[in-house]
Structures are given as structure tokens and as C-alpha cells.
Scaffold this active site. Structure first.
Site, PDB file in Angstrom:
ATOM      1  CE  LYS A  77      34.703  75.688  18.787  1.00 48.12           C
ATOM      2  NZ  LYS A  77      35.939  75.008  19.244  1.00 48.12           N
ATOM      3  CB  SER A 152      36.855  76.799  22.537  1.00 47.82           C
ATOM      4  OG  SER A 152      37.227  75.957  21.450  1.00 47.82           O
ATOM      5  CB  SER A 176      38.535  73.150  21.977  1.00 43.97           C
ATOM      6  OG  SER A 176      39.180  74.230  22.586  1.00 43.97           O
TER       7      SER A 176
END
Lengths: 488, 93
Positions: A77, A152, A176
Site C-alpha cells: 500500500k 482505504s 481499512s
């Protein structure tokens, strides 16, 4: 190769059936073929990955035994630092910034022989639940590209679901990792706060953030978590003495003696019927495996979202004050005074959701409102933590939905921040209490989109959660389903 | 608690942000709605409840020993403006 689990791929590499460079090339080819439709990757570092693959292959050929995931490609990420790779947090504010060090989690993956091949899209600074707020555009759900991937860590979940990467790192501040896993039909673990070092994770809300794995099944995620977990001198809150060792059980099928709590009021209102029935079916499956499932009333449910957003925004407003346009990242060309550089750089560099949360944080910490909002939220956090402690006196784990619905259309909720925040109702209390949770796919909804449930345990009880998740995935096929269609 | 233009302007100052007129309008409505929702916490009795604090008995504090830090030259490559091994900021005096 794309049908193999990460552990199977590494075993094939160890058995010299597949080469490390061959594996890396196959995944890069897959990304090049499908990512223009998914937008999961923000960068792919082909040459660096091939060079690393060649080094790892040489070490394996020399007889080194690195880890059960040696030679497996991984993607990260874009809020987790990888040396000499971009780290934008999907924000203009960090355009052009390149970390000069590895996050501890990344360092440990590389030491274990995994190959980082790129960085993954997300909500800007991890602030969002749909991976739409990033400056590089929305991540598309591989099951239906007109829908969000969740957030997210939407890029991480979409990339794994679509077979672009066998394993990814995400981060979870209020859901997330778990929510995009549920939306994309993949597996993820949000570790106990203090199990995985946060060194090198760009801070959003430091008392809530944790890095964790996203993969196709619980065994892959557990193998990755055992590599990244454990004490780190660079993070004083990382207190787990030794890395997790989840062992290698051969196809466990039973959960005799395990008591699972089912929060009755999570299913009362505001939850879609298809989600409710799929999660209830998961509870029945575990019951048939020998667990005792007992309903209870989850206390403080109405206070979880307000307490979470007050605390998360307060910490964000403090953490994001470091972006001053001077030391790294974006600097406005339109300012010629020091104050002007601060304000113009931040105003031009941050997107609207980030500004909204910084301003909410500034408000709840401001003189005159601190006690009524921030201190109150911290008191509620104590109550939520205590409530979980008492529940874990009765239950080994709690089973609940991850999200009230399945993945929605891109843009559908973008103009309604409060509605977006309410979507986190089942996940945020886990972060407030610092607990571990595993998100597992458990079916498909009326629109054909995946549904997930979560198992929440007491602090550092990841071993129990992994065992229960193994039993569930050995008895069901949901984690083996893959999206087809035009996206791929 | 109602959010008005004066409060938005105060929060801009605290947050070191300068919003566009369009952003001000949107955030005024959003913050008003969100803060009213957050105020629901006031309905919960928290008298004598300690505020949560993140302190562990086994906090992982490393030895206070000087070690070499990250490379200065590499770090400065990330600065929008640098000179003579330092960050460049507008003149203040």
C-alpha cells in the site's frame, strides 16, 4: 500460477518447478494486462523487482532457506515506505517524495525473500472507505468495475482479488484492511495494536494504525503476519516479544470447545438482508464445526463511530501538521512568506476529505471544545475497551459483519461524508480497543458482489483467530471464488 | 453547536489551511452535520471514567544511545528547495 496460493507458489519455487524471475514476470504481465481497468497499482518497479528476484534465486540455489514465502511477489500500500520507491499516500502532498528507508514490515518481507514489485492505490492518506478520495482516481472492484473496491486499502484488496499479486500489505485504522477484503472477496488480518511495527507507515492516527496482510486465504495471511510481527526498536508501541508462530495444522475441521459471541444488535437495523443472511450462515457453519455460538447485546454501539472519528481526526490533525512544504513533498510555487508556504502548500496539496478531517481534528482539540469532544471520546474509548475485556471473559471470539452492505457504485456516496463514516460501524471499535480481527469471505449478495465477516479476538489472540479461520476456509469454498468478466 | 463562517475561518487558521469559497461552503455544511452527530456522546455518563491512554507496562523503549541517522544528502534530495546541506525557507527576519 495465478491459481496457486502464495505458500504453494513458494513451495513450487523451492522445488525448482518455477523460477523466481518467472514468477515475478508472470505477475507483472498480469498487472500490465488488467490494471488499466482496475487502477489498483500506482507504480510497478519492473527492473528493481527482476534484479531482486535474480538475487533471491541465487540465494535459494545456494541452498539458503529464507522463509515459507521466499520468492513470492508482494505489493505494498502506498502509505508504507519502501526504500527508493514512491510513497504518495495517493496525495499531491507527497508527490515526488521517495523514502530513504524501508518500513520495518517491508524490511522483514525482503529479508524473508519476498519481492516487492510495486505500490498500491488507496484513499488519500488512508482517509476513506472506498478508495475514491486518492488523487490518482478510484480503484475499481474486480467483480464489477463500476463499483468501489472499498477502502482505504482498496488497491491491495483489488490487486489480490484479481490475481495481480498473491499477497499485499495494507493498513487498518478503522477497518481499512477488513472492509476492502469484504468488498473484494479476499482474506485479511488486522493485527493487535502492538503486534506489527508501524515504523515506516505514514501516520494517520497513531494510536489506531496497524499494518497487516491481505491474501487469498488465511494460511497465506498467517504466513505473512508471522514474518512481519514482533518487537522492533524503531516503534516503542510494538510490544509483541516474538513473532507469531501459527504452526502448520493439516486441514483442521473442528472447533470443539470454542465459544463465539454474536452481537445481536449488529443485525437489528441498517444492515442489508443479503449481508445478514451470509454472515448468519457463517456463524452456523462454525457452529456445525463444533463451536458454541451465543448471541449477546453489544454495548455502546451508538457511541463507536463518534468516538472513533473524534480520536482519529484529532490524531490526524496533529500528525499531518508535519506537511509544511519545506522538508519533503509538495511546495506551493505561489507563496513567498514562511506562513504562506505552510498554508498554500497544504491547501493545494491536500484533497477535500483530508482537509475535512484535519479541521474536525483541530475543532475537537481546540480550547473550549476539548473536554466535550476529545476527552469525552477518550473516556468512551476506555468504556469500549472495558466492554470488550468483559466479553472476552465469556467468549473466545466475536463474529460480526464487516460492513452493512456490499460494494456500492463509484461516486454513489462520495458527496455524503457522514454516510461514509457510518459504513464503518462494525469495524472501528476493534481499533479503539486495539484488538485483532480476521476478515473472511462468506458469500455473495443480491448484486453478485462478495460479502465478508470478521472474527474478533482478545489482544494477541491471533493464533485462535487463525485456527478458527482455517476451519472455516477448510469447510467452505468462498475464498476460492475468483472474479471473471471484462475486468480481467 | 452550530458551525458558521467565523468558526470555519478559525479552524482554517488552526489547521494552517486556506480554503476556496467552494470548499468553505461544503465544509460548513459537512462539519455542522458531523459535529451534531458527534455531540451524541454527551448523552453518555462518563463521570469518573478515566480517559484512555496508550501506555503499556512493557513499552518497548530502546537504550538512549547515539547512533548514526539517515543520510543527510539523501534526505535533502526530497526537499523542494535546499542549499548548503540545509532546507531553504522564505526569509523571516
Amino acid at each position: 500460477m495465478h491459481d496457486m496460493s502464495a505458500l504453494e507458489l513458494s513451495a513450487a519455487i523451492m522445488a525448482k518447478k518455477i523460477g523466481v524471475i518467472e514468477a515475478v514476470d508472470a505477475y507483472i504481465d498480469r498487472i500490465e494486462a488488467s490494471d488499466s481497468r482496475l487502477n489498483a497499482f500506482l507504480c510497478v518497479e519492473k527492473d528493481k523487482a527482476r534484479a531482486k528476484a535474480s538475487q533471491i534465486q541465487a540465494r535459494l540455489d545456494a541452498g539458503e532457506r529464507l522463509s515459507p514465502l521466499a520468492g513470492v511477489p508482494v505489493a505494498i500500500k502506498d502509505n508504507i515506505s519502501v526504500e527508493d520507491m514512491q510513497c504518495t499516500c495517493a496525495s499531491n502532498m507527497l508527490g515526488g517524495y521517495t523514502p530513504v528507508f524501508n518500513a520495518t514490515a517491508v524490511e522483514r518481507l525482503e529479508r524473508a525473500g519476498m519481492i516487492v514489485i510495486g505500490k498500491l492505490n488507496m484513499d488519500e492518506f488512508a482517509m476513506g472507505g472506498s478508495s475514491e478520495t486518492g488523487v490518482f482516481g478510484a480503484v475499481k472492484n474486480p467483480w464489477d468495475t463500476s463499483r468501489v473496491a472499498g477502502g482505504s486499502s482498496g488497491g491491495s484488496a483489488a490487486a489480490v482479488a484479481s490475481g495481480e499479486i498473491p499477497l499485499a500489505l495494507g493498513s487498518d485504522t478503522g477497518g481499512s484492511i477488513r472492509q476492502p477484503c469484504a468488498f473484494c472477496g479476499v482474506t485479511g488480518i488486522k493485527p493487535t495494536y502492538g503486534a506489527v511495527s508501524r515504523y515506516g507507515l505514514v501516520a494517520y492516527a497513531s494510536s489506531l494504525d496497524q499494518i497487516g496482510p491481505i491474501g487469498n486465504n488465511i494460511d497465506d495471511c498467517a504466513a505473512m503476519l508471522s514474518i512481519i510481527s514482533g518487537r522492533d526498536d524503531m516503534d516503542s508501541t510494538c510490544v509483541l516479544e516474538s513473532p507469531f508462530d501459527f504452526g502448520q495444522e493439516a486441514c483442521p475441521q473442528r472447533l470443539d470447545g470454542i465459544k463465539i459471541g454474536l452481537p445481536r444488535n449488529y443485525f437489528d437495523a441498517g444492515i442489508a438482508e443479503d449481508v445478514k443472511s451470509a454472515v448468519m450462515a457463517a456463524a452456523r457453519e462454525l457452529e456445525e464445526a463444533g463451536a458454541v455460538v451465543e448471541e449477546f447485546e453489544m454495548p455502546l454501539m451508538d457511541y463507536m463511530i463518534p468516538a472513533y472519528y473524534i480520536i482519529a481526526c484529532a490524531e490526524a490533525s496533529s500528525n499531518l501538521s508535519r506537511y509544511d512544504g519545506l522538508k519533503y513533498g509538495y511546495r506551493s510555487p505561489n507563496a513567498d512568506t514562511l506562513q504562506g508556504v505552510y498554508r498554500m502548500s497544504r491547501s493545494e496539496g491536500f484533497g477535500l476529505e483530508v482537509k475535512r478531517r484535519i479541521m474536525l481534528g483541530s475543532f475537537v482539540l481546540s480550547s473550549g471544545y476539548y473536554d466535550a469532544y476529545y476527552k469525552k471520546a477518550l473516556q468512551v474509548r476506555s468504556l469500549i475497551k472495558d466492554a470488550y475485556s468483559s466479553l472476552f471473559g465469556r467468549f473466545d471470539m466475536i463474529l460480526s459483519p464487516v460492513a452493512p452492505g456490499t460494494a456500492y457504485k463509484i461516486g454513489e456516496n462520495a458527496g455524503d461524508p457522514l454516510k461514509m463514516y457510518m459504513g464503518d460501524i462494525y469495524t472501528v471499535s476493534v481499533n479503539l480497543a486495539g484488538l485483532p480481527a480476521a476478515a473472511l469471505p462468506c458469500g455473495f449478495g443480491a448484486k453478485g458482489m462478495p460479502i465478508g465477516f470478521q472474527l474478533v479476538g482478545s489482544a494477541f489472540s491471533e493464533g485462535k483467530l487463525v485456527s478458527a479461520a482455517r476451519v472455516y476456509q477448510n469447510r467452505t469454498e468462498f475464498n476460492k471464488a475468483r472474479p471473471g468478466g471484462e475486468a480481467l | 453547536m452550530r458551525v458558521d463562517a467565523g468558526l470555519i475561518s478559525y479552524l482554517e487558521e488552526l489547521s494552517a489551511l486556506s480554503l476556496s469559497e467552494d470548499e468553505k461552503l461544503r465544509l460548513l455544511g459537512d462539519l455542522d452535520e458531523i459535529l451534531q452527530y458527534m455531540a451524541s456522546l454527551s448523552g453518555l455518563d462518563t463521570q469518573n471514567i478515566p480517559a484512555y491512554s496508550l501506555v503499556y507496562d512493557n513499552m518497548n523503549a530502546r537504550e538512549d544511545v547515539a547512533t548514526s541517522s539517515l543520510d543527510r544528502e539523501k534526505l535533502l534530495r526530497n526537499a523542494p528547495k535546499s542549499a548548503n546541506g540545509m532546507f531553504v525557507a522564505p526569509r523571516t527576519v
